[in-house]
Design a protein around this motif. Sequence first.
Motif, PDB file in Angstrom:
ATOM      1  N   ASP A  12      33.952  45.565  33.174  1.00 55.72           N
ATOM      2  CA  ASP A  12      34.321  45.446  34.593  1.00 55.72           C
ATOM      3  C   ASP A  12      35.414  44.396  34.804  1.00 55.72           C
ATOM      4  OD1 ASP A  12      34.087  45.937  37.386  1.00 55.72           O
ATOM      5  OD2 ASP A  12      32.875  44.135  37.587  1.00 55.72           O
ATOM      6  N   PRO A  13      36.654  44.667  34.427  1.00 54.01           N
ATOM      7  CA  PRO A  13      37.183  45.878  33.833  1.00 54.01           C
ATOM      8  C   PRO A  13      37.287  45.734  32.307  1.00 54.01           C
ATOM      9  CG  PRO A  13      39.006  44.498  34.493  1.00 54.01           C
ATOM     10  CD  PRO A  13      37.752  43.727  34.793  1.00 54.01           C
ATOM     11  N   ILE A  14      37.696  46.846  31.660  1.00 54.33           N
ATOM     12  CA  ILE A  14      37.949  46.798  30.210  1.00 54.33           C
ATOM     13  C   ILE A  14      39.122  45.849  29.947  1.00 54.33           C
ATOM     14  CG2 ILE A  14      39.533  48.809  30.151  1.00 54.33           C
ATOM     15  CD1 ILE A  14      38.045  49.562  27.476  1.00 54.33           C
ATOM     16  N   GLU A  43      27.279  41.231  39.646  1.00 52.58           N
ATOM     17  CA  GLU A  43      28.024  41.760  40.794  1.00 52.58           C
ATOM     18  C   GLU A  43      29.331  42.349  40.269  1.00 52.58           C
ATOM     19  OE1 GLU A  43      29.899  40.345  44.844  1.00 52.58           O
ATOM     20  OE2 GLU A  43      28.212  39.079  44.188  1.00 52.58           O
ATOM     21  N   ALA A  44      29.557  43.627  40.584  1.00 49.24           N
ATOM     22  CA  ALA A  44      30.703  44.302  39.967  1.00 49.24           C
ATOM     23  C   ALA A  44      31.901  44.388  40.910  1.00 49.24           C
ATOM     24  CB  ALA A  44      30.286  45.690  39.527  1.00 49.24           C
ATOM     25  N   LEU A  45      33.093  44.401  40.301  1.00 41.12           N
ATOM     26  CA  LEU A  45      34.324  44.604  41.075  1.00 41.12           C
ATOM     27  C   LEU A  45      34.589  46.105  41.226  1.00 41.12           C
ATOM     28  CD1 LEU A  45      36.933  43.433  42.354  1.00 41.12           C
ATOM     29  CD2 LEU A  45      37.948  43.480  40.062  1.00 41.12           C
ATOM     30  N   PHE A  46      34.419  46.833  40.137  1.00 39.03           N
ATOM     31  CA  PHE A  46      34.648  48.285  40.151  1.00 39.03           C
ATOM     32  C   PHE A  46      33.294  48.992  39.994  1.00 39.03           C
ATOM     33  CE2 PHE A  46      38.527  46.382  38.362  1.00 39.03           C
ATOM     34  CZ  PHE A  46      39.485  46.907  39.228  1.00 39.03           C
ATOM     35  N   THR A  47      33.141  50.152  40.621  1.00 39.43           N
ATOM     36  CA  THR A  47      31.883  50.900  40.444  1.00 39.43           C
ATOM     37  C   THR A  47      31.850  51.442  39.015  1.00 39.43           C
ATOM     38  OG1 THR A  47      32.808  53.040  41.059  1.00 39.43           O
ATOM     39  CG2 THR A  47      31.965  51.674  42.865  1.00 39.43           C
ATOM     40  N   VAL A  48      30.662  51.840  38.588  1.00 43.17           N
ATOM     41  CA  VAL A  48      30.530  52.377  37.227  1.00 43.17           C
ATOM     42  C   VAL A  48      31.428  53.605  37.065  1.00 43.17           C
ATOM     43  CG1 VAL A  48      28.919  53.535  35.657  1.00 43.17           C
ATOM     44  CG2 VAL A  48      28.245  51.419  36.783  1.00 43.17           C
ATOM     45  N   LYS A 153      45.319  48.389  38.692  1.00 46.43           N
ATOM     46  CA  LYS A 153      44.065  48.505  39.467  1.00 46.43           C
ATOM     47  C   LYS A 153      43.671  47.139  40.024  1.00 46.43           C
ATOM     48  CE  LYS A 153      43.130  52.835  38.332  1.00 46.43           C
ATOM     49  NZ  LYS A 153      43.494  53.893  39.208  1.00 46.43           N
ATOM     50  N   LEU A 154      43.866  46.097  39.210  1.00 51.64           N
ATOM     51  CA  LEU A 154      43.521  44.748  39.686  1.00 51.64           C
ATOM     52  C   LEU A 154      44.434  44.345  40.830  1.00 51.64           C
ATOM     53  CD1 LEU A 154      42.838  42.894  36.298  1.00 51.64           C
ATOM     54  CD2 LEU A 154      41.174  43.275  38.122  1.00 51.64           C
ATOM     55  N   LYS A 155      45.693  44.745  40.717  1.00 50.01           N
ATOM     56  CA  LYS A 155      46.689  44.430  41.748  1.00 50.01           C
ATOM     57  C   LYS A 155      46.306  45.094  43.083  1.00 50.01           C
ATOM     58  CE  LYS A 155      51.023  43.149  42.920  1.00 50.01           C
ATOM     59  NZ  LYS A 155      51.291  41.792  43.266  1.00 50.01           N
ATOM     60  N   GLU A 156      45.725  46.310  42.991  1.00 44.75           N
ATOM     61  CA  GLU A 156      45.275  46.989  44.220  1.00 44.75           C
ATOM     62  C   GLU A 156      44.160  46.197  44.897  1.00 44.75           C
ATOM     63  OE1 GLU A 156      46.100  51.379  42.347  1.00 44.75           O
ATOM     64  OE2 GLU A 156      44.088  50.971  43.117  1.00 44.75           O
ATOM     65  N   ARG A 157      43.269  45.606  44.064  1.00 44.42           N
ATOM     66  CA  ARG A 157      42.142  44.836  44.618  1.00 44.42           C
ATOM     67  C   ARG A 157      42.573  43.455  45.066  1.00 44.42           C
ATOM     68  NH1 ARG A 157      37.196  47.779  43.403  1.00 44.42           N
ATOM     69  NH2 ARG A 157      38.174  49.819  43.460  1.00 44.42           N
ATOM     70  N   PHE A 158      43.522  42.875  44.306  1.00 36.49           N
ATOM     71  CA  PHE A 158      43.970  41.507  44.600  1.00 36.49           C
ATOM     72  C   PHE A 158      45.488  41.520  44.813  1.00 36.49           C
ATOM     73  CE2 PHE A 158      40.430  40.951  41.423  1.00 36.49           C
ATOM     74  CZ  PHE A 158      39.471  40.521  42.333  1.00 36.49           C
ATOM     75  N   PRO A 159      45.945  41.810  46.049  1.00 37.81           N
ATOM     76  CA  PRO A 159      47.383  41.952  46.291  1.00 37.81           C
ATOM     77  C   PRO A 159      48.189  40.684  45.939  1.00 37.81           C
ATOM     78  CG  PRO A 159      46.101  42.765  48.149  1.00 37.81           C
ATOM     79  CD  PRO A 159      45.129  42.114  47.232  1.00 37.81           C
TER      80      PRO A 159
END
Length: 173
Positions: A12-14, A43-48, A153-159
């Motif tokens: 979470d994430p690889i 507590e996860a950032l991305f769903t499974v 993907k991280l950039k989408e979550r953390f602009p």
Amino acid sequence: MSKTAVYPGSFDPITNGHIDIINRGLRIFDKIIIAVGYNPTKEALFTVDERVEMIREIVVDNKRLEVESYEGLLVDYLINVNANVILRGLRAMSDFEYEFQLALMNRRLDRKIETVFLMTGSKWFYCNSRIIKEAASFGGSVRGMVPDDILHKLKERFPKLRENCGRKRRRSP
Ligand code: ADP
């Protein structure tokens, strides 16, 4: 007889540390199933499902890799997929105690199952999903620690996430 190992984790994430273990594992095993586990204590950032999808996109070209999710006891999952080896990576002492307990517990649950550990590559010693998420959440660059697709993907979550390491060049005295 082909040998299959299951590489379980949260992913979470690889990270590139995980990828290093997978690549080296492929030198030992014919097939590796990357098994993304539901872990209610983290507590996860991305769903499974998102994590499975993200990893599939990265390993899509390698026919010796499969990506799945699992719930419940890992040993039951291994029986379902007809495997008897768990692949895990080891970083520091902090990993060791937990991994040791986990391996012994899994062996107690099913004597036919063995855990194989690969020592982290020195480059990935400090590479860990939790620290990566923490740095990224504050905008720190994590380029080089995760595959580029994951960086997006991280950039989408953390602009606020910076694209490059903000280390300044040292001026000569
Ligand atoms: P967990 O939720 O069990 O901590 P992780 O997704 O963090 O799962 O990691 C899965 C496995 O990969 C664990 O065995 C972990 O020790 C290993 N691993 C994670 N990061 C690295 C790394 N940088 N180098 C080597 N092994 C790693």
